[in-house]
Each structure stands twice: as C-alpha cells, then as structure tokens.
Design a protein around this motif. Structure first.
Motif, PDB file in Angstrom:
ATOM      1  N   TRP A 142     -35.704 -16.719 -16.789  1.00 20.21           N
ATOM      2  CA  TRP A 142     -35.553 -16.724 -15.342  1.00 20.21           C
ATOM      3  C   TRP A 142     -35.962 -18.040 -14.699  1.00 20.21           C
ATOM      4  O   TRP A 142     -35.361 -18.457 -13.694  1.00 20.21           O
ATOM      5  CB  TRP A 142     -36.373 -15.585 -14.729  1.00 20.21           C
ATOM      6  N   LEU A 143     -36.973 -18.712 -15.228  1.00 20.93           N
ATOM      7  CA  LEU A 143     -37.455 -19.934 -14.587  1.00 20.93           C
ATOM      8  C   LEU A 143     -36.393 -21.044 -14.543  1.00 20.93           C
ATOM      9  O   LEU A 143     -36.165 -21.628 -13.472  1.00 20.93           O
ATOM     10  CB  LEU A 143     -38.727 -20.423 -15.275  1.00 20.93           C
ATOM     11  N   PRO A 144     -35.731 -21.382 -15.652  1.00 18.38           N
ATOM     12  CA  PRO A 144     -34.686 -22.413 -15.553  1.00 18.38           C
ATOM     13  C   PRO A 144     -33.561 -22.025 -14.610  1.00 18.38           C
ATOM     14  O   PRO A 144     -33.062 -22.870 -13.848  1.00 18.38           O
ATOM     15  CB  PRO A 144     -34.185 -22.540 -17.001  1.00 18.38           C
ATOM     16  N   LEU A 145     -33.146 -20.754 -14.640  1.00 16.79           N
ATOM     17  CA  LEU A 145     -32.088 -20.311 -13.738  1.00 16.79           C
ATOM     18  C   LEU A 145     -32.523 -20.415 -12.284  1.00 16.79           C
ATOM     19  O   LEU A 145     -31.734 -20.818 -11.410  1.00 16.79           O
ATOM     20  CB  LEU A 145     -31.699 -18.867 -14.079  1.00 16.79           C
ATOM     21  N   SER A 146     -33.782 -20.085 -12.008  1.00 16.47           N
ATOM     22  CA  SER A 146     -34.295 -20.183 -10.640  1.00 16.47           C
ATOM     23  C   SER A 146     -34.292 -21.623 -10.147  1.00 16.47           C
ATOM     24  O   SER A 146     -33.961 -21.901  -8.985  1.00 16.47           O
ATOM     25  CB  SER A 146     -35.715 -19.605 -10.568  1.00 16.47           C
ATOM     26  N   VAL A 173     -32.266 -24.024 -11.144  1.00 13.70           N
ATOM     27  CA  VAL A 173     -30.878 -24.428 -10.923  1.00 13.70           C
ATOM     28  C   VAL A 173     -30.378 -23.914  -9.580  1.00 13.70           C
ATOM     29  O   VAL A 173     -29.770 -24.655  -8.797  1.00 13.70           O
ATOM     30  CB  VAL A 173     -29.990 -23.915 -12.074  1.00 13.70           C
ATOM     31  N   ILE A 174     -30.636 -22.642  -9.293  1.00 15.99           N
ATOM     32  CA  ILE A 174     -30.212 -22.068  -8.015  1.00 15.99           C
ATOM     33  C   ILE A 174     -30.913 -22.761  -6.849  1.00 15.99           C
ATOM     34  O   ILE A 174     -30.316 -23.028  -5.799  1.00 15.99           O
ATOM     35  CB  ILE A 174     -30.502 -20.550  -8.001  1.00 15.99           C
ATOM     36  N   TRP A 175     -32.197 -23.071  -7.023  1.00 19.06           N
ATOM     37  CA  TRP A 175     -32.954 -23.772  -5.982  1.00 19.06           C
ATOM     38  C   TRP A 175     -32.334 -25.120  -5.672  1.00 19.06           C
ATOM     39  O   TRP A 175     -32.214 -25.509  -4.503  1.00 19.06           O
ATOM     40  CB  TRP A 175     -34.401 -23.920  -6.451  1.00 19.06           C
ATOM     41  N   PHE A 176     -31.930 -25.851  -6.684  1.00 21.29           N
ATOM     42  CA  PHE A 176     -31.340 -27.167  -6.458  1.00 21.29           C
ATOM     43  C   PHE A 176     -29.962 -27.052  -5.812  1.00 21.29           C
ATOM     44  O   PHE A 176     -29.617 -27.842  -4.925  1.00 21.29           O
ATOM     45  CB  PHE A 176     -31.245 -27.939  -7.773  1.00 21.29           C
ATOM     46  N   VAL A 177     -29.171 -26.067  -6.233  1.00 16.00           N
ATOM     47  CA  VAL A 177     -27.833 -25.895  -5.663  1.00 16.00           C
ATOM     48  C   VAL A 177     -27.916 -25.511  -4.187  1.00 16.00           C
ATOM     49  O   VAL A 177     -27.142 -25.992  -3.352  1.00 16.00           O
ATOM     50  CB  VAL A 177     -27.045 -24.837  -6.456  1.00 16.00           C
ATOM     51  N   LEU A 178     -28.875 -24.656  -3.854  1.00 20.76           N
ATOM     52  CA  LEU A 178     -29.028 -24.182  -2.475  1.00 20.76           C
ATOM     53  C   LEU A 178     -30.045 -25.006  -1.690  1.00 20.76           C
ATOM     54  O   LEU A 178     -30.530 -24.555  -0.643  1.00 20.76           O
ATOM     55  CB  LEU A 178     -29.462 -22.711  -2.475  1.00 20.76           C
ATOM     56  N   ALA A 179     -30.368 -26.199  -2.165  1.00 20.24           N
ATOM     57  CA  ALA A 179     -31.415 -27.018  -1.538  1.00 20.24           C
ATOM     58  C   ALA A 179     -31.191 -27.261  -0.047  1.00 20.24           C
ATOM     59  O   ALA A 179     -32.128 -27.100   0.748  1.00 20.24           O
ATOM     60  CB  ALA A 179     -31.543 -28.345  -2.282  1.00 20.24           C
ATOM     61  N   PRO A 180     -29.980 -27.650   0.407  1.00 12.91           N
ATOM     62  CA  PRO A 180     -29.812 -27.888   1.856  1.00 12.91           C
ATOM     63  C   PRO A 180     -30.128 -26.660   2.699  1.00 12.91           C
ATOM     64  O   PRO A 180     -30.680 -26.789   3.801  1.00 12.91           O
ATOM     65  CB  PRO A 180     -28.332 -28.277   1.967  1.00 12.91           C
ATOM     66  N   LEU A 181     -29.802 -25.479   2.187  1.00 14.96           N
ATOM     67  CA  LEU A 181     -30.092 -24.251   2.931  1.00 14.96           C
ATOM     68  C   LEU A 181     -31.576 -23.918   2.900  1.00 14.96           C
ATOM     69  O   LEU A 181     -32.156 -23.496   3.922  1.00 14.96           O
ATOM     70  CB  LEU A 181     -29.283 -23.094   2.356  1.00 14.96           C
ATOM     71  N   LEU A 182     -32.217 -24.118   1.764  1.00 14.80           N
ATOM     72  CA  LEU A 182     -33.619 -23.728   1.604  1.00 14.80           C
ATOM     73  C   LEU A 182     -34.591 -24.661   2.309  1.00 14.80           C
ATOM     74  O   LEU A 182     -35.724 -24.259   2.599  1.00 14.80           O
ATOM     75  CB  LEU A 182     -33.960 -23.645   0.109  1.00 14.80           C
ATOM     76  N   VAL A 183     -34.186 -25.898   2.580  1.00 17.76           N
ATOM     77  CA  VAL A 183     -35.084 -26.813   3.288  1.00 17.76           C
ATOM     78  C   VAL A 183     -34.866 -26.777   4.798  1.00 17.76           C
ATOM     79  O   VAL A 183     -35.646 -27.389   5.545  1.00 17.76           O
ATOM     80  CB  VAL A 183     -34.921 -28.273   2.785  1.00 17.76           C
ATOM     81  N   TRP A 184     -33.858 -26.065   5.254  1.00 11.32           N
ATOM     82  CA  TRP A 184     -33.572 -26.026   6.687  1.00 11.32           C
ATOM     83  C   TRP A 184     -34.744 -25.472   7.496  1.00 11.32           C
ATOM     84  O   TRP A 184     -35.123 -26.069   8.514  1.00 11.32           O
ATOM     85  CB  TRP A 184     -32.308 -25.209   6.939  1.00 11.32           C
ATOM     86  N   SER A 222     -40.165 -17.390  -7.781  1.00  9.62           N
ATOM     87  CA  SER A 222     -39.013 -16.513  -8.023  1.00  9.62           C
ATOM     88  C   SER A 222     -38.876 -16.183  -9.496  1.00  9.62           C
ATOM     89  O   SER A 222     -38.624 -15.024  -9.869  1.00  9.62           O
ATOM     90  CB  SER A 222     -37.737 -17.185  -7.505  1.00  9.62           C
ATOM     91  N   GLY A 223     -39.014 -17.183 -10.363  1.00 10.09           N
ATOM     92  CA  GLY A 223     -38.902 -16.939 -11.791  1.00 10.09           C
ATOM     93  C   GLY A 223     -39.964 -15.994 -12.312  1.00 10.09           C
ATOM     94  O   GLY A 223     -39.678 -15.087 -13.099  1.00 10.09           O
TER      95      GLY A 223
END
Length: 239
Positions: free
Chosen positions: A31-35, A37-48, A128-129
């Motif tokens: 779960w940690l590596p997948l988390s 990857v998702i964090w980096f892909v959704l970075a613009p949304l998560l830092v808003w 999350s992981g």
C-alpha cells in the motif's frame, strides 16, 4: 478430481499461518508505494487547501511583508532557465524590494520565490498506506483518513508559512532582515519554526495519528510477539 487441489490447499495453509505482524508488514509494503504514486499524481489537488490556508495566514498576519501566494509556478534550474511549469508549486510574492539584475540592467524589484509544499506533505501517503494496511472496516478507515488529512494539511500549512518567513528573514538580504525585525519577527524563532515544520512535523504527525487511531491493533501485534510466562506454563501442568 481437480489436479490443483493439493496446491491450493497448501497456499491456504500458508495464508492461515501468516502471523498478524507479517500480514500487516506485507500489506504495508504493497500500500505504501501505491499511496505515494497516487499522492504525486493528485498533487495539485492535494496542495490546494494548503495554499488557501497559507495565503490567508500570511496576508492576515504580515500584510506588510507579503502580497500574494498563488498555486502554479515555473520550474527553474540553477542557471535561471525555465524548464517547465508545475501545478503543485507555490509562487510567493513579497513586498521586499531587492536589487535585481535583468540582462545586465541593475534595478529594484520585489522579491518573488517558488515554494514546494510537497516536502511538507509526504505525511499524507505515509498515513494512508499505514491505514489501508491496518485491518478495519471501510467506514472506519475513511473516517481516520478524513481526520488525519485535516491535521496533516494544518501541519503542511505551518511548514509553508515558516518557509515564507525564512525567505524574507534569511534570503532577502539586509532589506528582508530589516523588514522582519520591523514586523517583530525574531530570526531564531523563524529558524526554529522552519526546522520544526520541515524535519519534525511531516514525520511525527502521521505516525502519531496512526498510533492513536489504532492503539488496540498495535497492542495485539505487541502481544503476539511476547514470550509466554514460564510461571504460567509450569502451573498449567499441575493437575
């Protein structure tokens, strides 16, 4: 008769004999590596949310130092060449006038810099992981993640604000130092806040939240690793 039946039965026995600690470790490794990857892909949304909160704090508390903080900035190398743009970076605009050299022409300009909020936000995928690897209901996991994200965003905002103050006090030269002192900001306090927000909070907050939410599960893992009491074993053989 199914020829694969003995093999399936063997795999089932391996699954059943897997200890809770090893099962958790295996799930965490998945779960940690997948988390991340998702964090980096959704970075613009998560830092808003971090950008909105940090801008509100900077402009409300130190309007004489800062004029804006916007999401989305250009990526520049050490030579000053633009490599591209990124949606998760912040562009900080101050009111500090500094000497600028533009093509050989020296003049005054306001200090602008780029901040990377991601260096304060790796607590999001870390928590999350760990949470997804912990045995719990979907509703319980979702509730934990919602509460943890709010707390982690606050810690991430603290880091961005502290770095913004560090830019003024330590990277703007004499004009920045004078402006920081006029605003009542002590350099030692700014340095301490920056180190705390950069080194301690991102690693401490997710682990503390996960331990607090899953104390009973952690105690069960610790109990699995305890050796049986010799005194209890000796009494168990007495009839």
């Amino acid at each position: 008769m199914d020829a694969h039946l003995p093999q399936r039965a063997h795999l089932g026995r391996l699954t059943m004999t897997l200890s809770p600690l090893r099962e958790f470790a295996l799930k965490a490794l998945l779960w940690l590596p997948l988390s991340f990857v998702i964090w980096f892909v959704l970075a613009p949304l998560l830092v808003w949310p971090v950008g909105v909160a940090a801008r509100a704090v900077l402009l409300a508390l130190w309007p004489e130092l800062f004029s804006g903080l916007v999401q989305g900035a250009q990526v520049v190398d050490h030579a000053g060449q633009v490599l591209g743009s990124s949606g998760y970076l912040f562009e900080l605009t101050t009111k500090i006038l500094v000497r600028a050299d533009d093509g050989g022409r020296v003049g005054l300009g306001v200090l602008e810099t780029t901040l990377n909020p991601m260096i304060y936000g790796y607590a999001l995928p870390l928590f999350s992981g760990l949470t997804l690897a912990t045995p719990a209901s979907i509703r319980r996991r979702a509730g934990q993640i919602a509460v943890a994200f709010a707390a982690i965003w606050l810690a991430q905002t603290f880091g961005v604000v502290a770095e913004s103050l560090k830019v003024v006090a330590f990277q703007a030269g004499a004009p920045g130092q004078a402006a920081a002192e006029k605003a009542g900001l002590q350099p030692n306090v700014i340095a301490l806040a920056y180190q705390f927000g950069y080194l301690i909070l991102p690693a401490l907050v997710p682990v503390a939240l996960w331990v607090g939410f899953n104390r009973s599960f952690i105690e069960s893992l610790v109990g699995q690793g305890r050796e049986p009491d010799p005194g209890n074993q000796s009494h168990s053989h007495v009839e």
